[in-house]
Motif scaffolding. Structure first.
Motif, PDB file in Angstrom:
ATOM      1  N   LYS A 126       0.773  -1.336   0.034  1.00 28.09           N
ATOM      2  CA  LYS A 126       0.065   0.013   0.064  1.00 28.09           C
ATOM      3  C   LYS A 126       0.935   1.068   0.026  1.00 28.09           C
ATOM      4  N   PRO A 127       1.806   1.323   0.754  1.00 25.41           N
ATOM      5  CA  PRO A 127       2.797   2.452   0.721  1.00 25.41           C
ATOM      6  C   PRO A 127       3.569   2.720  -0.690  1.00 25.41           C
ATOM      7  N   VAL A 128       4.097   1.672  -1.321  1.00 26.40           N
ATOM      8  CA  VAL A 128       4.473   1.608  -2.579  1.00 26.40           C
ATOM      9  C   VAL A 128       3.583   2.326  -3.689  1.00 26.40           C
ATOM     10  N   LEU A 129       2.129   1.690  -3.574  1.00 26.92           N
ATOM     11  CA  LEU A 129       1.295   2.347  -4.592  1.00 26.92           C
ATOM     12  C   LEU A 129       1.032   3.752  -4.110  1.00 26.92           C
ATOM     13  N   SER A 130       0.903   4.098  -3.040  1.00 24.70           N
ATOM     14  CA  SER A 130       0.671   5.515  -2.462  1.00 24.70           C
ATOM     15  C   SER A 130       1.721   6.450  -3.127  1.00 24.70           C
ATOM     16  N   PHE A 131       3.071   6.044  -3.050  1.00 28.19           N
ATOM     17  CA  PHE A 131       4.069   6.780  -3.269  1.00 28.19           C
ATOM     18  C   PHE A 131       4.218   7.076  -4.812  1.00 28.19           C
ATOM     19  N   TYR A 132       3.657   6.225  -5.763  1.00 28.96           N
ATOM     20  CA  TYR A 132       3.832   6.090  -7.082  1.00 28.96           C
ATOM     21  C   TYR A 132       2.233   6.859  -7.634  1.00 28.96           C
ATOM     22  N   GLY A 133       1.588   7.227  -6.632  1.00 31.55           N
ATOM     23  CA  GLY A 133       0.130   7.843  -6.993  1.00 31.55           C
ATOM     24  C   GLY A 133      -0.708   6.880  -7.519  1.00 31.55           C
ATOM     25  N   LYS A 134      -0.647   5.367  -7.469  1.00 34.98           N
ATOM     26  CA  LYS A 134      -1.219   4.514  -8.207  1.00 34.98           C
ATOM     27  C   LYS A 134      -2.389   4.100  -7.217  1.00 34.98           C
ATOM     28  N   LEU A 135      -2.463   4.421  -5.731  1.00 33.43           N
ATOM     29  CA  LEU A 135      -3.314   3.782  -4.743  1.00 33.43           C
ATOM     30  C   LEU A 135      -4.853   3.898  -5.208  1.00 33.43           C
ATOM     31  N   ASP A 136      -5.431   4.937  -5.716  1.00 32.78           N
ATOM     32  CA  ASP A 136      -6.784   5.170  -6.240  1.00 32.78           C
ATOM     33  C   ASP A 136      -7.042   4.231  -7.405  1.00 32.78           C
ATOM     34  N   GLU A 137      -6.147   4.160  -8.120  1.00 32.56           N
ATOM     35  CA  GLU A 137      -6.396   3.061  -9.601  1.00 32.56           C
ATOM     36  C   GLU A 137      -6.524   1.850  -8.896  1.00 32.56           C
ATOM     37  N   PHE A 138      -5.622   1.283  -7.995  1.00 35.98           N
ATOM     38  CA  PHE A 138      -5.751   0.160  -7.435  1.00 35.98           C
ATOM     39  C   PHE A 138      -6.861  -0.038  -6.542  1.00 35.98           C
ATOM     40  N   ASP A 139      -7.211   0.943  -5.719  1.00 37.44           N
ATOM     41  CA  ASP A 139      -8.462   0.707  -5.047  1.00 37.44           C
ATOM     42  C   ASP A 139      -9.714   0.593  -5.887  1.00 37.44           C
ATOM     43  N   HIS A 140      -9.675   1.312  -7.220  1.00 35.81           N
ATOM     44  CA  HIS A 140     -11.089   1.401  -8.195  1.00 35.81           C
ATOM     45  C   HIS A 140     -11.021  -0.195  -8.653  1.00 35.81           C
ATOM     46  N   LEU A 141      -9.728  -0.639  -8.916  1.00 28.37           N
ATOM     47  CA  LEU A 141      -9.715  -2.167  -9.427  1.00 28.37           C
ATOM     48  C   LEU A 141     -10.265  -2.806  -8.527  1.00 28.37           C
ATOM     49  N   ARG A 142      -9.761  -2.899  -7.439  1.00 26.16           N
ATOM     50  CA  ARG A 142     -10.113  -3.759  -6.160  1.00 26.16           C
ATOM     51  C   ARG A 142     -11.584  -3.739  -5.905  1.00 26.16           C
ATOM     52  N   GLN A 143     -12.359  -2.755  -6.045  1.00 24.63           N
ATOM     53  CA  GLN A 143     -13.762  -2.652  -5.688  1.00 24.63           C
ATOM     54  C   GLN A 143     -14.673  -3.035  -6.799  1.00 24.63           C
ATOM     55  N   CYS A 144     -14.054  -2.664  -8.129  1.00 23.97           N
ATOM     56  CA  CYS A 144     -14.733  -3.008  -9.286  1.00 23.97           C
ATOM     57  C   CYS A 144     -14.613  -4.061 -10.268  1.00 23.97           C
ATOM     58  N   THR A 145     -13.521  -4.946 -10.001  1.00 23.46           N
ATOM     59  CA  THR A 145     -12.892  -5.898 -10.719  1.00 23.46           C
ATOM     60  C   THR A 145     -13.436  -7.370 -10.544  1.00 23.46           C
ATOM     61  N   GLY A 146     -13.943  -8.080 -11.129  1.00 29.60           N
ATOM     62  CA  GLY A 146     -14.131  -9.481 -10.681  1.00 29.60           C
ATOM     63  C   GLY A 146     -13.209 -10.464 -10.909  1.00 29.60           C
ATOM     64  N   GLU A 147     -13.002 -11.646 -10.591  1.00 29.81           N
ATOM     65  CA  GLU A 147     -11.830 -12.473 -10.574  1.00 29.81           C
ATOM     66  C   GLU A 147     -11.627 -12.815 -12.016  1.00 29.81           C
ATOM     67  N   ASP A 148     -12.459 -12.906 -12.806  1.00 24.65           N
ATOM     68  CA  ASP A 148     -12.335 -13.327 -14.329  1.00 24.65           C
ATOM     69  C   ASP A 148     -11.928 -12.157 -15.083  1.00 24.65           C
ATOM     70  N   THR A 149     -12.423 -10.979 -14.661  1.00 24.52           N
ATOM     71  CA  THR A 149     -11.888  -9.842 -15.437  1.00 24.52           C
ATOM     72  C   THR A 149     -10.303  -9.565 -14.894  1.00 24.52           C
ATOM     73  N   LEU A 150     -10.027  -9.863 -13.624  1.00 27.21           N
ATOM     74  CA  LEU A 150      -8.571  -9.563 -13.133  1.00 27.21           C
ATOM     75  C   LEU A 150      -7.596 -10.596 -13.673  1.00 27.21           C
ATOM     76  N   MET A 151      -8.173 -11.758 -13.982  1.00 25.46           N
ATOM     77  CA  MET A 151      -7.222 -12.521 -14.843  1.00 25.46           C
ATOM     78  C   MET A 151      -7.047 -12.185 -16.346  1.00 25.46           C
ATOM     79  N   LEU A 152      -7.913 -11.600 -16.793  1.00 21.54           N
ATOM     80  CA  LEU A 152      -7.811 -10.695 -18.180  1.00 21.54           C
ATOM     81  C   LEU A 152      -6.660  -9.569 -18.181  1.00 21.54           C
ATOM     82  N   LEU A 153      -6.862  -8.771 -17.125  1.00 24.99           N
ATOM     83  CA  LEU A 153      -5.754  -7.816 -16.822  1.00 24.99           C
ATOM     84  C   LEU A 153      -4.503  -8.044 -16.674  1.00 24.99           C
ATOM     85  N   LEU A 154      -4.341  -9.525 -15.834  1.00 23.69           N
ATOM     86  CA  LEU A 154      -2.947  -9.982 -15.812  1.00 23.69           C
ATOM     87  C   LEU A 154      -2.172 -10.176 -17.189  1.00 23.69           C
ATOM     88  N   VAL A 155      -3.051 -10.431 -18.323  1.00 24.36           N
ATOM     89  CA  VAL A 155      -2.493 -10.457 -19.508  1.00 24.36           C
ATOM     90  C   VAL A 155      -2.254  -9.281 -20.091  1.00 24.36           C
TER      91      VAL A 155
END
Length: 203
Positions: free
Chosen positions: A83-112
């Motif tokens: 969490k501190p690393v993501l916050s340092f790079y300004g990516k924490l909001d993007e992370f939180d959005h993906l965490r709240q909105c993305t299902g497991e199958d979609t997350l697998m797609l995003l890994l690719v």
């Protein structure tokens, strides 16, 4: 700061230890480093095209291992470290959005897509995969396939076209890779929704 970090990374390509630095940066880009390994890989491949595939293998292995480390950070040490690393790079909001909105199958797609084109940023998706407890086997396989495809495609282009391809890669690679990622997402939507366009997240 970002420009200095970019220039420093680029400057590593001329060192005798460039291959070691390539492995280090490919490893840390998955979780804690902002500059992608491509920045170092491209000038190294141009300088020594005969070793381009070797560099691609080094970068792929290191990136996969770095991805595993990022997964473990997300799974075991999110609050303390990730969490501190993501916050340092300004990516924490993007992370939180993906965490709240993305299902497991979609997350697998995003890994690719993140492995192919850093879309979304690779460190965000890697850490999120650990938090969400995505199948570890799938995670590792997606890292091998997507990241390996990226580095070996670059190696092929550098060996075949040499220095003339450098300007194209530096200016257009992101757009090209994003287009490929977009096609993957579109195919996913078509398959999942039987041709009915819609959001691939739950938000």
């Amino acid at each position: 700061m970002l420009k200095r970090l970019y220039d420093w990374t680029l400057g590593l390509a001329g060192r005798e230890t460039a291959e070691v630095w390539l492995a280090i940066i490919a490893f840390v880009e998955s979780s804690v480093f902002l500059i992608p390994a491509d920045v170092l890989f491209i000038p190294m491949g141009l300088a020594r095209p005969g070793k381009a595939y070797r560099f691609a293998l080094v970068a792929t292995i290191a990136s996969v291992l770095g991805g595993i480390a990022g997964y473990m950070l997300g799974h075991f040490a999110f609050e303390a470290f990730a969490k501190p690393v993501l916050s340092f790079y300004g990516k924490l909001d993007e992370f939180d959005h993906l965490r709240q909105c993305t299902g497991e199958d979609t997350l697998m797609l995003l890994l690719v897509t993140s492995g192919l084109a850093h879309l979304p940023p690779i460190k965000v998706v890697t850490i999120l995969a650990g938090v969400a407890e995505v199948s570890f086997l799938f995670f590792v396989m997606s890292c091998i396939v997507a990241r390996g495809a990226r580095f070996f495609a670059l190696a092929w282009a550098l060996r075949r076209y040499g220095d003339p391809i450098r300007a194209f890669i530096e200016k257009r690679l992101g757009l090209l890779a994003a287009s490929v990622a977009g096609i993957v997402i579109l195919l996913y939507i078509i398959v999942k929704y039987s041709g009915i366009a819609g959001s691939i997240t739950s938000c």
